[in-house]
Scaffold this motif. Structure first.
Motif, PDB file in Angstrom:
ATOM      1  N   LYS A 138       5.913   8.591   1.413  1.00 15.58           N
ATOM      2  CA  LYS A 138       4.748   8.056   1.065  1.00 15.58           C
ATOM      3  C   LYS A 138       4.587   6.942   2.312  1.00 15.58           C
ATOM      4  O   LYS A 138       3.557   6.900   3.108  1.00 15.58           O
ATOM      5  CB  LYS A 138       5.050   6.811   0.049  1.00 15.58           C
ATOM      6  CG  LYS A 138       6.540   6.081   0.356  1.00 15.58           C
ATOM      7  CD  LYS A 138       6.062   5.024  -0.971  1.00 15.58           C
ATOM      8  CE  LYS A 138       7.692   4.431  -0.886  1.00 15.58           C
ATOM      9  NZ  LYS A 138       7.914   3.515  -2.542  1.00 15.58           N
ATOM     10  N   TRP A 139       5.574   6.777   3.465  1.00 16.65           N
ATOM     11  CA  TRP A 139       5.439   5.929   4.924  1.00 16.65           C
ATOM     12  C   TRP A 139       4.723   6.951   5.252  1.00 16.65           C
ATOM     13  O   TRP A 139       3.922   6.003   6.831  1.00 16.65           O
ATOM     14  CB  TRP A 139       6.772   5.859   4.856  1.00 16.65           C
ATOM     15  CG  TRP A 139       7.966   4.980   3.588  1.00 16.65           C
ATOM     16  CD1 TRP A 139       8.773   5.879   3.436  1.00 16.65           C
ATOM     17  CD2 TRP A 139       7.901   3.907   3.674  1.00 16.65           C
ATOM     18  NE1 TRP A 139       9.732   5.422   2.626  1.00 16.65           N
ATOM     19  CE2 TRP A 139       9.105   3.379   2.312  1.00 16.65           C
ATOM     20  CE3 TRP A 139       6.450   2.614   3.781  1.00 16.65           C
ATOM     21  CZ2 TRP A 139       9.314   2.793   1.767  1.00 16.65           C
ATOM     22  CZ3 TRP A 139       7.441   1.040   2.705  1.00 16.65           C
ATOM     23  CH2 TRP A 139       8.153   1.184   1.930  1.00 16.65           C
ATOM     24  N   GLY A 140       4.244   7.583   5.656  1.00 15.65           N
ATOM     25  CA  GLY A 140       3.665   8.726   6.819  1.00 15.65           C
ATOM     26  C   GLY A 140       1.828   8.462   5.852  1.00 15.65           C
ATOM     27  O   GLY A 140       0.810   9.306   6.716  1.00 15.65           O
ATOM     28  N   GLN A 141       1.415   7.910   4.741  1.00 19.91           N
ATOM     29  CA  GLN A 141       0.468   8.585   4.253  1.00 19.91           C
ATOM     30  C   GLN A 141      -0.628   7.423   4.950  1.00 19.91           C
ATOM     31  O   GLN A 141      -0.412   6.192   5.020  1.00 19.91           O
ATOM     32  CB  GLN A 141       0.650   8.268   2.821  1.00 19.91           C
ATOM     33  CG  GLN A 141       1.668   8.864   1.713  1.00 19.91           C
ATOM     34  CD  GLN A 141       1.578   8.929   0.072  1.00 19.91           C
ATOM     35  OE1 GLN A 141       1.071   7.519   0.009  1.00 19.91           O
ATOM     36  NE2 GLN A 141       1.508   9.907  -0.584  1.00 19.91           N
ATOM     37  N   CYS A 142      -1.508   8.364   4.660  1.00 22.26           N
ATOM     38  CA  CYS A 142      -3.255   7.596   5.191  1.00 22.26           C
ATOM     39  C   CYS A 142      -3.036   6.137   4.156  1.00 22.26           C
ATOM     40  O   CYS A 142      -2.951   6.219   3.006  1.00 22.26           O
ATOM     41  CB  CYS A 142      -4.089   7.964   4.964  1.00 22.26           C
ATOM     42  SG  CYS A 142      -6.232   7.515   5.210  1.00 22.26           S
ATOM     43  N   VAL A 143      -3.381   4.809   4.480  1.00 20.48           N
ATOM     44  CA  VAL A 143      -3.335   3.642   3.775  1.00 20.48           C
ATOM     45  C   VAL A 143      -4.995   3.627   2.838  1.00 20.48           C
ATOM     46  O   VAL A 143      -4.773   3.291   1.455  1.00 20.48           O
ATOM     47  CB  VAL A 143      -3.810   2.255   4.299  1.00 20.48           C
ATOM     48  CG1 VAL A 143      -2.241   1.864   5.207  1.00 20.48           C
ATOM     49  CG2 VAL A 143      -4.961   1.822   5.271  1.00 20.48           C
ATOM     50  N   TYR A 144      -5.449   4.641   3.215  1.00 22.95           N
ATOM     51  CA  TYR A 144      -6.889   4.456   2.264  1.00 22.95           C
ATOM     52  C   TYR A 144      -6.834   5.846   1.557  1.00 22.95           C
ATOM     53  O   TYR A 144      -7.900   6.560   0.793  1.00 22.95           O
ATOM     54  CB  TYR A 144      -7.965   5.053   3.595  1.00 22.95           C
ATOM     55  CG  TYR A 144      -8.142   3.764   4.374  1.00 22.95           C
ATOM     56  CD1 TYR A 144      -8.466   2.107   3.965  1.00 22.95           C
ATOM     57  CD2 TYR A 144      -8.118   4.109   5.851  1.00 22.95           C
ATOM     58  CE1 TYR A 144      -8.925   1.516   4.983  1.00 22.95           C
ATOM     59  CE2 TYR A 144      -8.118   2.913   6.776  1.00 22.95           C
ATOM     60  CZ  TYR A 144      -8.174   1.492   6.254  1.00 22.95           C
ATOM     61  OH  TYR A 144      -8.509   0.967   7.030  1.00 22.95           O
TER      62      TYR A 144
ATOM     63  N   VAL B 232       1.128  -1.263  -0.166  1.00 19.78           N
ATOM     64  CA  VAL B 232       0.135   0.123  -0.075  1.00 19.78           C
ATOM     65  C   VAL B 232       0.454   1.270   0.013  1.00 19.78           C
ATOM     66  O   VAL B 232       1.078   1.895  -0.549  1.00 19.78           O
ATOM     67  CB  VAL B 232      -1.275  -0.062   1.244  1.00 19.78           C
ATOM     68  CG1 VAL B 232      -1.415   0.994   1.298  1.00 19.78           C
ATOM     69  CG2 VAL B 232      -1.489  -1.629   0.959  1.00 19.78           C
ATOM     70  N   ARG B 233       1.897   1.020   0.776  1.00 15.78           N
ATOM     71  CA  ARG B 233       2.498   2.858   1.558  1.00 15.78           C
ATOM     72  C   ARG B 233       4.350   2.504   0.596  1.00 15.78           C
ATOM     73  O   ARG B 233       5.051   2.767  -0.128  1.00 15.78           O
ATOM     74  CB  ARG B 233       3.248   2.871   2.748  1.00 15.78           C
ATOM     75  CG  ARG B 233       1.741   3.076   3.368  1.00 15.78           C
ATOM     76  CD  ARG B 233       2.063   3.419   4.627  1.00 15.78           C
ATOM     77  NE  ARG B 233       1.578   3.785   4.969  1.00 15.78           N
ATOM     78  CZ  ARG B 233       0.413   3.245   6.677  1.00 15.78           C
ATOM     79  NH1 ARG B 233       0.977   2.788   6.575  1.00 15.78           N
ATOM     80  NH2 ARG B 233      -0.261   3.628   7.460  1.00 15.78           N
TER      81      ARG B 233
ATOM     82  N   SER C 205      -1.956   2.693  11.330  1.00 11.50           N
ATOM     83  CA  SER C 205      -1.158   3.890  11.648  1.00 11.50           C
ATOM     84  C   SER C 205       0.075   3.700  11.459  1.00 11.50           C
ATOM     85  O   SER C 205       0.969   2.278  12.174  1.00 11.50           O
ATOM     86  CB  SER C 205      -1.533   3.764  13.228  1.00 11.50           C
ATOM     87  OG  SER C 205      -0.886   5.454  13.435  1.00 11.50           O
ATOM     88  N   ALA C 206       0.643   4.407  10.761  1.00 14.10           N
ATOM     89  CA  ALA C 206       2.383   4.199  10.312  1.00 14.10           C
ATOM     90  C   ALA C 206       2.779   4.644  11.791  1.00 14.10           C
ATOM     91  O   ALA C 206       3.947   4.312  11.921  1.00 14.10           O
ATOM     92  CB  ALA C 206       2.675   5.494   9.067  1.00 14.10           C
TER      93      ALA C 206
ATOM     94  N   ALA D 266      -8.482  14.159   6.752  1.00 18.52           N
ATOM     95  CA  ALA D 266      -6.597  13.374   6.923  1.00 18.52           C
ATOM     96  C   ALA D 266      -6.070  12.634   5.698  1.00 18.52           C
ATOM     97  O   ALA D 266      -6.185  11.861   5.694  1.00 18.52           O
ATOM     98  CB  ALA D 266      -6.466  13.472   8.521  1.00 18.52           C
ATOM     99  N   THR D 267      -4.882  12.728   5.438  1.00 16.34           N
ATOM    100  CA  THR D 267      -4.179  12.142   4.708  1.00 16.34           C
ATOM    101  C   THR D 267      -2.746  11.380   4.941  1.00 16.34           C
ATOM    102  O   THR D 267      -1.988  10.982   4.364  1.00 16.34           O
ATOM    103  CB  THR D 267      -3.380  13.039   3.560  1.00 16.34           C
ATOM    104  OG1 THR D 267      -2.741  13.899   3.929  1.00 16.34           O
ATOM    105  CG2 THR D 267      -4.767  13.395   2.419  1.00 16.34           C
TER     106      THR D 267
END
Length: 470
Positions: A323-329, A211-212, A284-285, A269-270
């Motif tokens: 990208k590692w902190g992005q929301c998976v959705y 995903v990320r 959650s990252a 939130a993104t």
């Protein structure tokens, strides 16, 4: 590093027992020697480290003498760990390749006996072709490549080179699977009738990698059945060999990791560090990365998101800016998070495989093998054999070894080194054509999923080969 430096160092380290390059470089097989096999590692990340660690455990078996890695801190740490001379530390595989070409030209020797190729999947073909042409023995991380044509081209290149070729199908080489495979081969339970095999990827593993991570988008890598599960299809083919897949069907989708599944409480939130729902989110990252490093955990999955040794500051920076902190959705991923594959083999045996993201187990495969006179049920740690005729039930707990995949990583590199030392491809239990066939089965399964039809595996391979030859 300069080419002259590389030449100078290599002249000093030549081993007199090694033959000079013949006109057919693929025939330059090392004599049986007690000296360690020398390795060049291309890509010093998680997979490169997994294989190269064998050189630290068994320095009399092999030694890393050259590396290529684009990330400066990762490159420096790897070189230091393996005491690689600074003149054989390269910023890219192209630099290493040019230095190798120069030493071949001037002193008739390669920089190493073999190369470990652990770069991103889409780079595998060009790197394998380049070093196969120079006559290196090759261990390539899975998959062969991200498209079918390139896999077929790789087979041709390796065959032309005539060198040892290993593929990162590590499941074959774990003590668990070796013991299970031996029982299948012994035939005491009669013919194998059916296999049910499940890969529980793991909820945070899938979020991290698919995903990320690097394998989130098919256009940047490949579909998830290939990038995650090609060695599961391979182990099924291995268990049922010499019989081959004849027909395949598959179903799957991206079911959960998409915007429609975003919890309402997450609002707009993104990024996880800015999300009001973060504390309640399974993906959650902060939980996956920051909390882990805060508790002293510095290996996977934290280590791949930074260059060098992770700490709170570098990880927090990654979660705020990459990208590692992005929301998976809210990510742009598009690969399947669940897929089933049904296989029929040419002797009538059937097998089913399920890959699913949403599991608590992390890659701890579960298998049921049904024979005419018994069954085997296992979970990659232990397996139980039931003999219907004798009424016997026996539990097997093969000795676990260090490293990933239940010791499969260690088993593969150890077997590859021995194959190179002896010049015997058969020690690996497979060759490049066998590897290609299991990859083609994966491509056939994905074709079935996309096109909604049962695929004839023999006709599929024939068509693929004709396309490339044309």
């Amino acid at each position: 590093m300069t080419l002259n430096n590389a030449k100078s160092l290599w002249r000093r380290s030549l081993r007199p027992s090694k033959p000079e390059l013949s006109r057919n470089m693929g025939q330059d097989i090392p004599s049986l020697s007690t000296e360690p096999i020398t390795l060049a590692v291309i890509g010093c990340g998680q997979r490169g480290n997994a294989y190269a660690s064998y050189a630290l455990q068994e320095p009399t078996a092999c030694k890393v003498v050259a590396i290529a890695e684009i990330r400066p801190k990762t490159r420096s740490l790897f070189a230091q760990a393996h005491s690689v001379d600074k003149t054989l530390v390269f910023n890219s595989w192209q630099e290493l390749h040019r230095a190798s070409a120069e030493t071949i030209k001037t002193v008739g020797k390669r920089l190493a006996d073999a190369v470990i190729i652990a770069v991103h999947d889409q780079m595998h073909l060009e790197v394998v072709l380049a070093f196969a042409e120079q006559g290196y023995h090759i261990l390539c991380e899975k998959p062969m490549s991200t498209n079918m044509d390139d896999c077929i081209k790789m087979e041709a290149a390796v065959k032309r080179a005539g060198t040892i070729f290993g593929m990162g199908h590590v499941l074959r080489y774990s003590p668990y699977n070796a013991a299970l495979t031996q029982i299948i081969r012994d035939g005491d339970l009669g013919p194998l009738i059916n296999v049910v095999h499940v890969e529980p990827v793991g909820y945070y593993h899938f979020a991290h990698s698919y995903v990320r991570g690097h394998w989130a988008k098919e256009e940047d890598s490949c579909f998830s059945l290939m990038t995650k599960s090609c060695h599961d299809i391979d182990i099924l083919c291995h268990w049922l060999s010499p019989n081959m897949p004849s027909r395949v069907s598959s179903f799957g989708s991206l079911r959960h990791f998409r915007k429609q599944s975003k919890p309402p409480a997450a609002g707009t939130a993104t990024r996880c560090l800015e999300c009001p729902y973060e504390k309640d989110c399974a993906y959650s990252a902060k939980k996956i990365y920051l909390d882990r490093v805060a508790n002293g955990h510095k290996s996977w999955p934290v280590s791949p998101i930074v260059d060098g040794v992770p700490d709170i500051e570098s990880v927090e920076y990654a979660l705020r800016h990459t990208k590692w902190g992005q929301c998976v959705y809210e990510s742009d991923n598009d690969v399947c998070d669940n897929q089933v594959v049904n296989l029929e083999f040419d002797n009538g045996t059937t097998a089913s495989f399920t890959m699913v993201a949403q599991t608590s187990l992390i890659c701890q495969r579960q298998s049921r093998l049904h024979f005419a006179f018994g069954e085997i049920v296992g979970d990659m740690t232990d397996f139980t054999v039931t003999d219907f005729r004798k009424g016997l039930v026996k539990k097997y707990s093969p000795k676990l070894e260090g490293g990933g995949h239940g010791g499969g990583d260690l088993g593969l590199i150890r077997t590859f080194v021995e194959a190179v030392r002896t010049g015997r491809q058969e020690i690996l239990g497979t060759d490049v054509s066998d590897v290609l066939k299991s990859h083609l089965t994966v491509f056939a399964a994905e074709t079935s999923r996309r096109e909604g039809r049962v695929v004839d595996c023999v006709a599929f391979e024939r068509g693929a080969r004709e396309k490339v030859s044309a």
